[in-house]
Design an enzyme around this catalytic site. Sequence first.
Site, short mmCIF file in Angstrom:
data_model
loop_
_atom_site.label_atom_id
_atom_site.label_comp_id
_atom_site.label_asym_id
_atom_site.label_seq_id
_atom_site.Cartn_x
_atom_site.Cartn_y
_atom_site.Cartn_z
N CYS A 65 -0.64 2.36 -5.42
CA CYS A 65 -1.95 2.00 -5.97
C CYS A 65 -2.75 1.01 -5.02
O CYS A 65 -2.37 0.04 -4.69
CB CYS A 65 -1.54 1.20 -7.12
SG CYS A 65 -2.75 0.13 -7.80
N CYS A 68 -3.47 -2.50 -6.30
CA CYS A 68 -2.20 -3.25 -6.41
C CYS A 68 -1.90 -3.79 -4.92
O CYS A 68 -1.66 -4.88 -4.89
CB CYS A 68 -1.13 -2.42 -6.77
SG CYS A 68 -1.23 -1.65 -8.07
#
Length: 140
Positions: A65, A68
């Site tokens: 991600c 993230c």
Amino acid sequence: MTTVICPNCNSTNRVPQERLGDNPNCGRCGVPLFQGHPVTLTAANFDRHVNADLPLLVDFWAEWCGPCKMMAPQFEAAARLLEPHFRLGKLETEAEQQIAGRYGIRGIPTMIIFRAGKEIARQSGAMSASQIAQWAQSRL
């Protein structure tokens, strides 16, 4: 008394609320209970941290991600802003799919604040350290 889980040995420590800011050490292993960075949460220690008295702010994330990864240093900095009034933890959703499923994590990054085993608040999307701290403090 506030129950605080040791980030090193996962033992339960009882700390008077007024002494949380005094850099307490674990009564079992002796390491500082607050180290200025998030705890890595796994199936082995997640429930213990979630059920403690100290509010737990969890970052549900994944290695693949991009947002993230961008938020990771901000979440790290937020730990320094929020401790000792919060414990911050990171849970890698690919490694701990059962826990992510239990809480219905559909998009990441998602942050959830828990207190004494109950979900208090949830927020999805990347945020800066100051936004994370402001959001978390406003929810308690």
